[in-house]
Design an enzyme around this catalytic site. Structure first.
Site, mmCIF file in Angstrom:
data_model
loop_
_atom_site.group_PDB
_atom_site.id
_atom_site.type_symbol
_atom_site.label_atom_id
_atom_site.label_comp_id
_atom_site.label_asym_id
_atom_site.label_seq_id
_atom_site.Cartn_x
_atom_site.Cartn_y
_atom_site.Cartn_z
ATOM 1 N N GLN A 129 12.246 -8.302 2.219
ATOM 2 C CA GLN A 129 12.649 -7.021 2.699
ATOM 3 C C GLN A 129 11.419 -6.387 3.279
ATOM 4 O O GLN A 129 10.722 -6.031 2.214
ATOM 5 C CB GLN A 129 13.625 -5.992 1.950
ATOM 6 C CG GLN A 129 13.781 -4.814 2.533
ATOM 7 C CD GLN A 129 14.638 -3.815 1.652
ATOM 8 O OE1 GLN A 129 14.487 -4.071 0.365
ATOM 9 N NE2 GLN A 129 15.173 -2.937 1.682
ATOM 10 N N GLY A 130 11.193 -6.153 4.610
ATOM 11 C CA GLY A 130 10.098 -5.594 4.980
ATOM 12 C C GLY A 130 10.285 -3.976 5.600
ATOM 13 O O GLY A 130 10.312 -3.773 6.555
ATOM 14 N N TYR A 131 10.480 -2.919 4.529
ATOM 15 C CA TYR A 131 10.652 -1.495 4.875
ATOM 16 C C TYR A 131 9.526 -0.835 4.544
ATOM 17 O O TYR A 131 8.771 -0.341 5.568
ATOM 18 C CB TYR A 131 11.869 -1.175 4.163
ATOM 19 C CG TYR A 131 13.281 -1.308 4.533
ATOM 20 C CD1 TYR A 131 13.644 -2.465 5.260
ATOM 21 C CD2 TYR A 131 14.294 -0.627 4.440
ATOM 22 C CE1 TYR A 131 14.954 -2.445 5.833
ATOM 23 C CE2 TYR A 131 15.496 -0.597 4.946
ATOM 24 C CZ TYR A 131 15.864 -1.567 5.528
ATOM 25 O OH TYR A 131 17.121 -1.710 6.068
ATOM 26 N N SER A 132 9.005 -0.907 3.473
ATOM 27 C CA SER A 132 8.067 0.040 2.651
ATOM 28 C C SER A 132 6.673 -0.134 3.372
ATOM 29 O O SER A 132 6.216 -1.273 3.436
ATOM 30 C CB SER A 132 7.678 0.193 1.203
ATOM 31 O OG SER A 132 9.081 0.362 0.913
ATOM 32 N N GLU A 247 26.318 -1.904 -0.745
ATOM 33 C CA GLU A 247 26.494 -2.227 -2.130
ATOM 34 C C GLU A 247 27.948 -2.687 -2.472
ATOM 35 O O GLU A 247 28.922 -2.122 -2.276
ATOM 36 C CB GLU A 247 26.252 -0.867 -2.881
ATOM 37 C CG GLU A 247 25.967 -1.379 -4.393
ATOM 38 C CD GLU A 247 25.931 0.090 -5.181
ATOM 39 O OE1 GLU A 247 25.740 0.950 -4.480
ATOM 40 O OE2 GLU A 247 26.473 -0.295 -6.120
ATOM 41 N N SER A 384 13.543 6.581 -4.942
ATOM 42 C CA SER A 384 13.055 7.325 -6.230
ATOM 43 C C SER A 384 14.341 8.139 -6.726
ATOM 44 O O SER A 384 14.913 8.620 -5.917
ATOM 45 C CB SER A 384 12.100 7.927 -5.970
ATOM 46 O OG SER A 384 11.898 9.010 -5.474
HETATM 47 C C1 LIG Z 1 9.798 -2.898 -8.167
HETATM 48 C C2 LIG Z 1 9.901 -2.410 -6.773
HETATM 49 C C3 LIG Z 1 10.421 -3.330 -5.711
HETATM 50 C C4 LIG Z 1 10.331 -3.004 -4.627
HETATM 51 N N1 LIG Z 1 10.701 -3.807 -3.485
HETATM 52 C C5 LIG Z 1 10.866 -3.581 -2.270
HETATM 53 C C6 LIG Z 1 11.089 -4.506 -1.249
HETATM 54 O O1 LIG Z 1 11.245 -5.604 -1.595
HETATM 55 N N2 LIG Z 1 11.080 -4.106 0.064
HETATM 56 C C7 LIG Z 1 10.492 -2.799 0.311
HETATM 57 O O2 LIG Z 1 10.438 -2.528 1.548
HETATM 58 N N3 LIG Z 1 10.302 -1.873 -0.545
HETATM 59 C C8 LIG Z 1 10.274 -2.196 -1.860
HETATM 60 N N4 LIG Z 1 9.861 -1.311 -2.857
HETATM 61 C C9 LIG Z 1 9.275 0.037 -2.371
HETATM 62 C C10 LIG Z 1 10.262 1.052 -2.533
HETATM 63 O O3 LIG Z 1 11.177 1.233 -1.640
HETATM 64 C C11 LIG Z 1 9.232 2.422 -2.666
HETATM 65 O O4 LIG Z 1 8.325 2.304 -3.857
HETATM 66 C C12 LIG Z 1 9.972 3.864 -2.847
HETATM 67 O O5 LIG Z 1 10.806 4.097 -1.762
HETATM 68 C C13 LIG Z 1 9.072 5.064 -3.048
HETATM 69 O O6 LIG Z 1 8.196 5.051 -2.004
HETATM 70 P P1 LIG Z 1 6.456 5.183 -2.311
HETATM 71 O O7 LIG Z 1 6.385 4.093 -3.626
HETATM 72 O O8 LIG Z 1 5.894 5.225 -1.499
HETATM 73 O O9 LIG Z 1 6.412 6.551 -3.218
HETATM 74 P P2 LIG Z 1 6.106 8.143 -2.335
HETATM 75 O O10 LIG Z 1 7.479 8.003 -1.340
HETATM 76 O O11 LIG Z 1 4.869 8.248 -1.945
HETATM 77 O O12 LIG Z 1 6.690 9.081 -3.658
HETATM 78 C C14 LIG Z 1 5.752 9.319 -4.519
HETATM 79 C C15 LIG Z 1 6.351 10.438 -5.451
HETATM 80 O O13 LIG Z 1 6.729 11.586 -4.587
HETATM 81 C C16 LIG Z 1 8.339 11.974 -4.624
HETATM 82 N N5 LIG Z 1 8.676 12.328 -3.652
HETATM 83 C C17 LIG Z 1 8.618 11.765 -2.357
HETATM 84 N N6 LIG Z 1 9.125 12.730 -1.264
HETATM 85 C C18 LIG Z 1 9.905 13.256 -2.009
HETATM 86 C C19 LIG Z 1 10.727 14.560 -1.610
HETATM 87 N N7 LIG Z 1 11.045 14.795 -0.256
HETATM 88 N N8 LIG Z 1 11.325 15.262 -2.505
HETATM 89 C C20 LIG Z 1 10.878 15.235 -3.865
HETATM 90 N N9 LIG Z 1 10.087 14.058 -4.364
HETATM 91 C C21 LIG Z 1 9.728 13.244 -3.452
HETATM 92 C C22 LIG Z 1 9.025 10.495 -5.210
HETATM 93 O O14 LIG Z 1 10.204 10.554 -5.869
HETATM 94 C C23 LIG Z 1 7.640 9.671 -6.066
HETATM 95 O O15 LIG Z 1 7.908 10.391 -7.398
HETATM 96 C C24 LIG Z 1 9.842 -1.693 -4.215
HETATM 97 C C25 LIG Z 1 9.437 -0.810 -5.188
HETATM 98 C C26 LIG Z 1 9.480 -1.166 -6.679
HETATM 99 C C27 LIG Z 1 8.884 -0.302 -7.489
#
Ligand SMILES: Cc1cc2nc3c(=O)[nH]c(=O)nc-3n(C[C@H](O)[C@H](O)[C@H](O)COP(=O)(O)OP(=O)(O)OC[C@H]3O[C@@H](n4cnc5c(N)ncnc54)[C@H](O)[C@@H]3O)c2cc1C
Length: 412
Positions: A129-132, A247, A384
């Site tokens: 999955q290439g989202y983040s 889901e 998150s």
């Molecule tokens: C084990 C693991 C596997 C993953 N696998 C994939 C994958 O296969 N493909 C993929 O595309 N992605 C994947 N991800 C990425 C995941 O979707 C992101 O890590 C997640 O969406 C959070 O984004 P970020 O890490 O950029 O954190 P950020 O968005 O930068 O958030 C940092 C902090 O700020 C808080 N925050 C941000 N915005 C708000 C808001 N509006 N209100 C309150 N708090 C806020 C967050 O809750 C967090 O605590 C994976 C992540 C993990 C940990």
């Protein structure tokens, strides 16, 4: 909420149990008993058995290689597999079958369905999955990976990150910005990209546990054919959200089984360590028991709605928030029960970084400590906990929207 199944459903359960008894070794004790090459070989063999039986994608149409079964039959298969401690597929199947395949059934063209769905099931294509991106996680709509049309192909430049199982995949479904001038959610497309090309570089990321489950993916003039867009050009946001919301109700039924088995194992650990009479440990264990029971009822509610034809929408955030926050706390308790040995974990480690260790896993310190470390990630991936709370507040409870940060005053 309907906590019982019909007589027909129970009759189907007998059939699934007979299948498991026929296919599994007579001394089978759960996949958690296997490790190393034995585990890899079993998963590959078992995936083939499920493919032949039509159990890899039980409810997909038979014409695409699915089982053509009902949603309820799919749920019963999931429950019986969870009880027996066998997986429902291989490492990339959550991306290929659960996420992409189900999404293609809704959004794909006839050609895309006919080409990709059988290949996902046969194992010819393995997806990730290439989202983040580094600057687009919670705020996914800010993604910047650029796709530009050049003749009959898209040319992609940019970066993805946290791509789980990307090192095991040969294809990646990619969200890319195809119209930089449109409002941010309107200029995105959902592209199907082959990873096996010179313009793609997959680099594993080493985690705190020492393992590498996810990756960075760099695109430098990578290409994909013009027609490999799902749901139309610049309509990728709707497709992406549909995929995220997908889901299976099966998960609502199987998750409480897995978490209950994990808690049973923790009770044994407390007894082994002589802490089952400690009043504070008992209180914390009782708290965990109550949470797993609530999870069972939440699961039944989701399942009842799923079987009535409602796919989880924003209320899926309640389940996600509930299990991931619970799992962080129960695994902290496990580490407290282990005491000093948690500082130097020994024995078999979990085979997967997601949710509980496998059924049948030994009560080793390495099992609990690595599950404890991975449980932290559970409150981040798939959105998150803070984001789940926002979704529950705004979209389930109908509370006012989160206030926007004030914009800086214009310079004088
Ligand atoms: C084990 C693991 C596997 C993953 N696998 C994939 C994958 O296969 N493909 C993929 O595309 N992605 C994947 N991800 C990425 C995941 O979707 C992101 O890590 C997640 O969406 C959070 O984004 P970020 O890490 O950029 O954190 P950020 O968005 O930068 O958030 C940092 C902090 O700020 C808080 N925050 C941000 N915005 C708000 C808001 N509006 N209100 C309150 N708090 C806020 C967050 O809750 C967090 O605590 C994976 C992540 C993990 C940990």
């Amino acid at each position: 909420m309907e906590p019982t199944y019909s007589a027909d459903a129970e009759a189907y359960r007998d059939k699934v149990q007979a299948f498991l008894a026929e296919k599994l070794p007579s001394d089978w004790g759960g996949i958690g008993r296997l490790e190393g090459q034995e585990l890899t070989d079993f998963v590959a063999w078992w995936r083939g058995v499920l493919y032949e039986a039509g159990y890899l994608a039980p409810s997909w149409p038979v014409e695409y290689g699915g089982g053509g079964l009902s949603a309820l039959e799919q749920v019963i298969i999931g429950e019986e597999f969870a009880r027996a401690g066998v997986p429902t597929g291989g490492p990339n199947d959550v991306f290929g079958i659960q996420m992409l395949g189900n999404t293609l059934l809704v959004w794909g063209t006839d050609e895309q369905k006919a080409h990709y769905l059988p290949r996902i099931l046969s194992g010819a294509d393995r997806w990730c999955q290439g989202y983040s991106e580094p600057n687009a996680g919670s705020d996914l709509g800010s993604l910047a990976l650029r796709a530009t049309l050049d003749g009959d192909q898209w040319v992609l430049n940019g970066q993805k990150i946290w791509t789980s199982a990307g090192h095991l995949a040969d294809h990646i479904f990619t969200l890319a910005r195809t119209d930089p001038d449109a409002p941010k959610h309107k200029g995105i497309s959902f592209l199907l990209v082959d990873l096996r090309q010179p313009g793609i570089d997959v680099r594993p990321i080493r985690m705190i546990s020492g393992e590498s489950e996810f990756n960075e993916v760099f695109y430098t003039d990578a290409v994909c054919p013009k027609d490999e867009v799902v749901g139309g050009v610049n309509n990728g946001w709707a497709v992406a959200m549909s995929l995220l919301g997908y889901e299976r109700g099966e998960a609502a039924a199987t998750m409480p089984i897995r978490f209950q088995a994990e808690l049973d194992r923790l009770l044994i650990l407390a007894k082994e360590r002589g802490l089952d009479q400690d009043p504070l440990i008992r209180q914390r264990l009782a708290w965990c028991y109550a949470k797993v029971q609530v999870m069972r009822y939440l699961g039944m509610r989701t399942l009842t709605r799923f079987l009535a034809g409602h796919h989880p929408g924003p209320d899926g955030a309640i389940t996600k928030l509930y299990w991931s926050e619970y799992h962080r706390i129960v695994t902290e308790l496990a580490v407290d029960i282990l005491g000093a040995p948690a500082l130097a974990p020994e024995g078999r480690r979990p085979s997967t970084a997601f949710q509980t260790d496998d059924a049948g896993a030994p009560n080793s310190s390495a099992s609990w400590v690595n599950t404890f470390l991975n449980a932290r990630a559970g409150t981040i991936y798939a959105g998150s906990s803070q984001i789940q709370r926002n979704i529950i507040g705004e979209m389930v409870l109908g509370l006012p929207k989160e206030p926007k940060a004030p914009t800086a005053p214009a310079p004088a």
